[in-house]
Design a protein around this motif. Structure first.
Motif, PDB file in Angstrom:
ATOM      1  N   ASN A 219      -2.869  12.658  26.827  1.00  0.00           N
ATOM      2  CA  ASN A 219      -1.598  13.238  26.384  1.00  0.00           C
ATOM      3  C   ASN A 219      -1.227  12.757  24.986  1.00  0.00           C
ATOM      4  OD1 ASN A 219       0.928  14.297  26.111  1.00  0.00           O
ATOM      5  ND2 ASN A 219       1.643  13.696  28.159  1.00  0.00           N
ATOM      6  N   PRO A 220      -1.823  13.391  23.972  1.00  0.00           N
ATOM      7  CA  PRO A 220      -1.614  12.908  22.594  1.00  0.00           C
ATOM      8  C   PRO A 220      -0.150  12.933  22.150  1.00  0.00           C
ATOM      9  CG  PRO A 220      -3.356  14.556  22.656  1.00  0.00           C
ATOM     10  CD  PRO A 220      -2.747  14.529  24.013  1.00  0.00           C
ATOM     11  N   LEU A 221       0.603  13.944  22.636  1.00  0.00           N
ATOM     12  CA  LEU A 221       2.012  14.020  22.214  1.00  0.00           C
ATOM     13  C   LEU A 221       2.771  12.797  22.731  1.00  0.00           C
ATOM     14  CD1 LEU A 221       4.192  15.598  20.750  1.00  0.00           C
ATOM     15  CD2 LEU A 221       4.677  16.809  22.873  1.00  0.00           C
TER      16      LEU A 221
ATOM     17  N   ALA B  51       0.869  -1.178   0.000  1.00  0.00           N
ATOM     18  CA  ALA B  51       0.000   0.000   0.000  1.00  0.00           C
ATOM     19  C   ALA B  51       0.900   1.220   0.000  1.00  0.00           C
ATOM     20  CB  ALA B  51      -0.895  -0.012   1.230  1.00  0.00           C
ATOM     21  N   ASP B  52       0.429   2.297  -0.625  1.00  0.00           N
ATOM     22  CA  ASP B  52       1.244   3.513  -0.673  1.00  0.00           C
ATOM     23  C   ASP B  52       1.389   4.126   0.718  1.00  0.00           C
ATOM     24  OD1 ASP B  52       1.551   3.548  -3.538  1.00  0.00           O
ATOM     25  OD2 ASP B  52      -0.587   4.031  -3.629  1.00  0.00           O
ATOM     26  N   LEU B  53       0.312   4.006   1.507  1.00  0.00           N
ATOM     27  CA  LEU B  53       0.338   4.604   2.838  1.00  0.00           C
ATOM     28  C   LEU B  53      -0.058   3.581   3.895  1.00  0.00           C
ATOM     29  CD1 LEU B  53      -1.492   8.039   2.406  1.00  0.00           C
ATOM     30  CD2 LEU B  53       0.956   7.656   2.658  1.00  0.00           C
ATOM     31  N   GLY B  54       0.481   3.723   5.085  1.00  0.00           N
ATOM     32  CA  GLY B  54       0.060   2.872   6.199  1.00  0.00           C
ATOM     33  C   GLY B  54      -0.493   3.752   7.310  1.00  0.00           C
ATOM     34  N   LEU B  55      -1.626   3.339   7.885  1.00  0.00           N
ATOM     35  CA  LEU B  55      -2.204   4.080   9.011  1.00  0.00           C
ATOM     36  C   LEU B  55      -1.708   3.436  10.295  1.00  0.00           C
ATOM     37  CD1 LEU B  55      -5.956   4.312   7.925  1.00  0.00           C
ATOM     38  CD2 LEU B  55      -4.314   6.180   7.943  1.00  0.00           C
ATOM     39  N   VAL B  56      -1.044   4.218  11.144  1.00  0.00           N
ATOM     40  CA  VAL B  56      -0.599   3.657  12.415  1.00  0.00           C
ATOM     41  C   VAL B  56      -1.132   4.493  13.561  1.00  0.00           C
ATOM     42  CG1 VAL B  56       1.481   2.413  11.726  1.00  0.00           C
ATOM     43  CG2 VAL B  56       1.619   4.856  12.087  1.00  0.00           C
ATOM     44  N   GLY B  57      -1.478   3.830  14.645  1.00  0.00           N
ATOM     45  CA  GLY B  57      -1.988   4.566  15.785  1.00  0.00           C
ATOM     46  C   GLY B  57      -2.275   3.632  16.931  1.00  0.00           C
ATOM     47  N   LEU B  58      -2.532   4.207  18.105  1.00  0.00           N
ATOM     48  CA  LEU B  58      -2.918   3.385  19.243  1.00  0.00           C
ATOM     49  C   LEU B  58      -4.299   2.802  18.934  1.00  0.00           C
ATOM     50  CD1 LEU B  58      -2.010   5.608  22.340  1.00  0.00           C
ATOM     51  CD2 LEU B  58      -0.560   4.009  21.114  1.00  0.00           C
ATOM     52  N   PRO B  59      -4.693   1.755  19.641  1.00  0.00           N
ATOM     53  CA  PRO B  59      -6.041   1.220  19.440  1.00  0.00           C
ATOM     54  C   PRO B  59      -7.068   2.309  19.717  1.00  0.00           C
ATOM     55  CG  PRO B  59      -4.739  -0.243  20.819  1.00  0.00           C
ATOM     56  CD  PRO B  59      -3.925   0.986  20.625  1.00  0.00           C
ATOM     57  N   ASN B  60      -8.149   2.265  18.981  1.00  0.00           N
ATOM     58  CA  ASN B  60      -9.270   3.185  19.220  1.00  0.00           C
ATOM     59  C   ASN B  60      -9.031   4.619  18.746  1.00  0.00           C
ATOM     60  OD1 ASN B  60     -11.788   2.656  19.975  1.00  0.00           O
ATOM     61  ND2 ASN B  60     -11.478   2.831  22.180  1.00  0.00           N
ATOM     62  N   ALA B  61      -7.959   4.880  18.031  1.00  0.00           N
ATOM     63  CA  ALA B  61      -7.669   6.252  17.608  1.00  0.00           C
ATOM     64  C   ALA B  61      -8.571   6.689  16.459  1.00  0.00           C
ATOM     65  CB  ALA B  61      -6.208   6.365  17.200  1.00  0.00           C
ATOM     66  N   GLY B  62      -9.122   5.698  15.758  1.00  0.00           N
ATOM     67  CA  GLY B  62     -10.024   6.030  14.656  1.00  0.00           C
ATOM     68  C   GLY B  62      -9.464   5.721  13.278  1.00  0.00           C
TER      69      GLY B  62
ATOM     70  N   GLY C  70      -4.120  -1.765  16.012  1.00  0.00           N
ATOM     71  CA  GLY C  70      -3.501  -0.738  16.843  1.00  0.00           C
ATOM     72  C   GLY C  70      -2.199  -1.207  17.477  1.00  0.00           C
ATOM     73  N   ILE C  71      -1.334  -0.234  17.744  1.00  0.00           N
ATOM     74  CA  ILE C  71      -0.022  -0.544  18.332  1.00  0.00           C
ATOM     75  C   ILE C  71       0.009   0.064  19.727  1.00  0.00           C
ATOM     76  CG2 ILE C  71       2.442   0.047  18.154  1.00  0.00           C
ATOM     77  CD1 ILE C  71       1.936   0.101  15.071  1.00  0.00           C
ATOM     78  N   ILE C  72       0.501  -0.686  20.719  1.00  0.00           N
ATOM     79  CA  ILE C  72       0.580  -0.126  22.069  1.00  0.00           C
ATOM     80  C   ILE C  72       2.009  -0.158  22.588  1.00  0.00           C
ATOM     81  CG2 ILE C  72      -1.787  -0.704  22.739  1.00  0.00           C
ATOM     82  CD1 ILE C  72      -0.613  -3.130  24.231  1.00  0.00           C
ATOM     83  N   LYS C  73       2.200   0.459  23.726  1.00  0.00           N
ATOM     84  CA  LYS C  73       3.530   0.489  24.329  1.00  0.00           C
ATOM     85  C   LYS C  73       4.026  -0.946  24.528  1.00  0.00           C
ATOM     86  CE  LYS C  73       6.186   2.774  27.771  1.00  0.00           C
ATOM     87  NZ  LYS C  73       6.352   3.775  28.732  1.00  0.00           N
ATOM     88  N   ASN C  74       5.295  -1.151  24.233  1.00  0.00           N
ATOM     89  CA  ASN C  74       5.922  -2.469  24.337  1.00  0.00           C
ATOM     90  C   ASN C  74       5.397  -3.479  23.319  1.00  0.00           C
ATOM     91  OD1 ASN C  74       7.637  -1.666  26.341  1.00  0.00           O
ATOM     92  ND2 ASN C  74       6.186  -2.213  27.966  1.00  0.00           N
TER      93      ASN C  74
ATOM     94  N   VAL D 140       5.202   7.299  21.905  1.00  0.00           N
ATOM     95  CA  VAL D 140       5.120   5.845  22.086  1.00  0.00           C
ATOM     96  C   VAL D 140       5.129   5.163  20.720  1.00  0.00           C
ATOM     97  CG1 VAL D 140       3.590   3.959  22.793  1.00  0.00           C
ATOM     98  CG2 VAL D 140       3.971   5.898  24.327  1.00  0.00           C
ATOM     99  N   LEU D 141       4.306   5.680  19.822  1.00  0.00           N
ATOM    100  CA  LEU D 141       4.225   5.064  18.485  1.00  0.00           C
ATOM    101  C   LEU D 141       5.569   5.093  17.774  1.00  0.00           C
ATOM    102  CD1 LEU D 141       0.815   6.518  17.259  1.00  0.00           C
ATOM    103  CD2 LEU D 141       1.325   4.126  17.748  1.00  0.00           C
ATOM    104  N   ILE D 142       6.199   6.258  17.823  1.00  0.00           N
ATOM    105  CA  ILE D 142       7.481   6.398  17.128  1.00  0.00           C
ATOM    106  C   ILE D 142       8.491   5.403  17.693  1.00  0.00           C
ATOM    107  CG2 ILE D 142       9.444   7.946  16.717  1.00  0.00           C
ATOM    108  CD1 ILE D 142       7.375  10.251  16.641  1.00  0.00           C
ATOM    109  N   GLN D 143       8.497   5.319  19.028  1.00  0.00           N
ATOM    110  CA  GLN D 143       9.433   4.398  19.666  1.00  0.00           C
ATOM    111  C   GLN D 143       9.169   2.948  19.248  1.00  0.00           C
ATOM    112  OE1 GLN D 143      10.490   4.953  23.640  1.00  0.00           O
ATOM    113  NE2 GLN D 143      11.762   3.127  23.403  1.00  0.00           N
ATOM    114  N   GLU D 144       7.896   2.555  19.259  1.00  0.00           N
ATOM    115  CA  GLU D 144       7.564   1.162  18.914  1.00  0.00           C
ATOM    116  C   GLU D 144       7.878   0.858  17.451  1.00  0.00           C
ATOM    117  OE1 GLU D 144       6.929  -1.104  21.089  1.00  0.00           O
ATOM    118  OE2 GLU D 144       6.949   0.413  22.665  1.00  0.00           O
ATOM    119  N   LEU D 145       7.786   1.881  16.613  1.00  0.00           N
ATOM    120  CA  LEU D 145       8.058   1.668  15.184  1.00  0.00           C
ATOM    121  C   LEU D 145       9.553   1.658  14.875  1.00  0.00           C
ATOM    122  CD1 LEU D 145       5.245   3.822  13.583  1.00  0.00           C
ATOM    123  CD2 LEU D 145       5.480   1.358  13.485  1.00  0.00           C
ATOM    124  N   GLY D 146      10.362   1.859  15.879  1.00  0.00           N
ATOM    125  CA  GLY D 146      11.806   1.729  15.648  1.00  0.00           C
ATOM    126  C   GLY D 146      12.565   3.026  15.815  1.00  0.00           C
TER     127      GLY D 146
END
Ligand SMILES: Nc1nc2c(ncn2[C@@H]2O[C@H](COP(=O)(O)OP(=O)(O)OP(=O)(O)O)[C@@H](O)[C@H]2O)c(=O)[nH]1
Ligand SMILES: [Mg+2]
Length: 534
Positions: free
Chosen positions: A451-453, A359-370, A416-420, A458-464
């Protein structure tokens, strides 16, 4: 360089024409000539030089340790961690459909086997006047091969079988009849599939259990990261030091062996000078065969990337060559050859088929972000939406067609992606394979969260980490802007995010997927992120 390459090529052609067996009416004179030519063929160097596999730059090149290279060893001997040749998802038992919706399967370990070559046979011409005529035993047929092909018509690996076995070649028959070729097998997979050579999961599981017994605290991931295997790779050219292909070996007879006797046994024949000298000559034929097997029996170390529809099926495992019938061994000296050659064995291998959606784009976010709500709104895809976490269990891909004169692009929605998550928390990170090749990553943050920031960090960290994320086009989407939108705190949260984005040169946008607010601007920004707009 060019010179040595063309010389190698010339010698290959020479060698293969000089080992060519006379066709199916060999007279003693033809056979003599063939055997004579064989004597002048040099012994094979057991080092293959031909490049047969395509290379792909988009595949992960994992670290390897080169232990020795030619001329010290015949191959490039390497060591690599076993985690590269198995799948954690598979080992954790996810393949048992525990966590899947429908029959979406994106990883499979499959056993493949190419067919054995049929045996050549011993037979003599007979008619009313002659009890034993000249030899007329035909050659064995070649074993079937296993091919793979990527087709745009399918989108899951669910239909893949666990085992594919190509047919063996038939044995030769009297009257100089060659055996039938074994039927080939064609495995059809979705475009975007990566095929990798892999270890037997049973062996890996046993290894893990053994390790965990001696060190109960060790996690699956740690063990896969720490244990190494040694393997032999063929370089592209002689004295090449960069391994590209894993060398596969057939479990078949050594050059000079593989004789099948009828009537008198092997010991009888080995005591005869005429047989010993014939066997020596035929050994050169075996060496040439062995040499051509070495050059075809390899598989790309970093995997075979089927990212575009395949025009001509790609051979994964080649079938074994059929053995020679006794008609080839009639010479002026040997009038009654009561021996023939066995067929060469096929190859058996386990392959890991992994579907990496493109896919050209991937949607990443915590669960329930929409994320799923967004994909629902902007594309033809209809992923499930729910107010609980982990609604999405399987990736889905939607196509966005903004207008007639605007290029369309595809977007993947993943769980969704979560901490750890990197330590297998939540749904883990297995699904990242579907956005690994995307041009851009769209982070979906719920601005209604406390705390959205921090969520973004968290997401950035989990993605590497920033380095990995920074390699992609990035767009930050602050969803759920309809909630508390007049609250100064909500505005403050948004400002924090925009500041962070600006510092990194990323674009950001507030939207409400539920209320359809700002979706047009979002589409433009997404097209840009996908590299489709300038
Ligand atoms: N108020 C409001 N609610 C929203 C908005 N977008 C999504 N939601 C709600 O948020 C909940 C989660 O939405 P999903 O789209 O399933 O979230 P997701 O990110 O795909 O969640 P997972 O699949 O679990 O990772 C649903 O109840 C949605 O109706 C929005 O803009 N505003
Ligand atoms: Mg979802």
């Amino acid at each position: 360089m060019l010179k040595t390459r063309s010389l190698t090529y010339a010698s290959r052609i020479l060698r293969s024409s000089s080992t060519l067996v006379p066709d199916n009416s060999p007279r003693a004179a033809d056979n003599e000539q063939w055997l004579e030519r064989l004597s002048s063929v040099k012994k094979s160097s057991s080092k293959s030089k031909q490049a047969i596999t395509q290379e792909s730059s988009s595949l992960n090149k994992f670290p390897i340790e080169v232990v020795s290279t030619p001329p010290e060893s015949s191959y490039i001997d390497i060591k690599a961690t076993i985690g590269n040749f198995t799948s954690t998802k598979y080992l954790q038992g996810f393949n048992k459909q525990k966590h899947t919706q429908g029959n979406f399967v994106d990883i499979r370990i499959v056993k493949c086997r190419s067919g054995d070559g049929g045996d050549g046979i011993v037979s003599f011409f007979r008619d009313a006047n002659r009890a034993v005529g000249p030899p007329n035993g035909g050659d064995g047929g070649d074993g079937g091969s296993v091919y793979v092909r990527a087709s745009p018509g399918i989108n899951s690996l669910a239909k893949l079988r666990t085992t594919y076995i190509a047919e063996n070649g038939s044995n030769g028959a009297a009257d100089q009849l060659d055996g039938a070729r074994g039927k080939d097998i064609l495995i059809t997979v979705p475009v975007g599939t990566v095929v990798r050579w892999c270890l037997d999961p049973k062996d890996v599981r046993e290894h893990i259990l053994r390790k965990q017994k001696s060190d109960p605290g060790a996690s699956l991931r740690d063990i896969l990261r720490q244990s190494k295997i040694s393997m032999q790779c063929s370089g592209r050219y002689e004295y090449d030091t960069k391994p590209r292909d894993i060398q596969l070996f057939r479990n078949s007879y050594e050059p000079g062996k593989g004789w099948l006797f009828k009537g008198k046994d092997e010991a009888y024949h080995q005591s005869k000078d005429w047989f010993v000298s014939l066997s020596k000559q035929v050994e050169a034929y075996d060496h040439a065969l062995y040499d051509s097997e070495l050059s075809s029996d390899k598989f790309p170390l970093y995997g075979l990337d089927l990212s575009v529809p395949t025009e001509n099926p790609i051979c994964l495992l080649k079938g074994g060559k059929g053995g020679l019938g006794n008609m080839h061994f009639l010479t002026n000296m040997i009038r009654n050859p009561r021996f023939a050659k066995a067929g060469r064995s096929g190859l058996e291998c386990l392959f890991l088929f992994e579907l990496k959606s493109i896919a050209d784009l991937g949607l990443v976010g915590l669960p329930n972000a929409g994320k799923s709500t967004i994909l629902n709104k902007i594309s033809n895809a209809k992923p499930k939406i729910g107010h609980w976490e982990f609604t999405t269990l399987n990736p889905s891909i939607g196509t966005i067609s903004p207008g007639i004169d605007k290029p369309s692009f595809t977007v993947a929605d993943i769980p969704g992606i979560i901490k750890n998550a990197a330590q297998d928390k939540g749904m883990g990170l297995e699904f990242l394979r579907h956005i690994e090749r995307s041009k851009g990553w769209v982070f979906v943050i719920s601005i209604a969260n406390e705390n959205p920031l921090q969520d973004l960090h968290v997401l950035i960290q989990e993605l590497g980490g920033m380095e990995k994320v920074g390699a992609k086009n990035v767009l930050i989407v602050c969803n759920k802007a309809d909630i508390n939108h007049e609250n100064p705190q909500a505005i403050d949260k948004f400002l924090q995010i925009t500041q962070f984005c600006e510092a990194n040169g990323w674009d950001s946008i507030p939207i409400s997927a539920l209320k359809n607010e700002n979706i047009d601007v979002l589409l433009d920004k997404m097209a840009k992120c996908a590299g489709k707009l300038v």
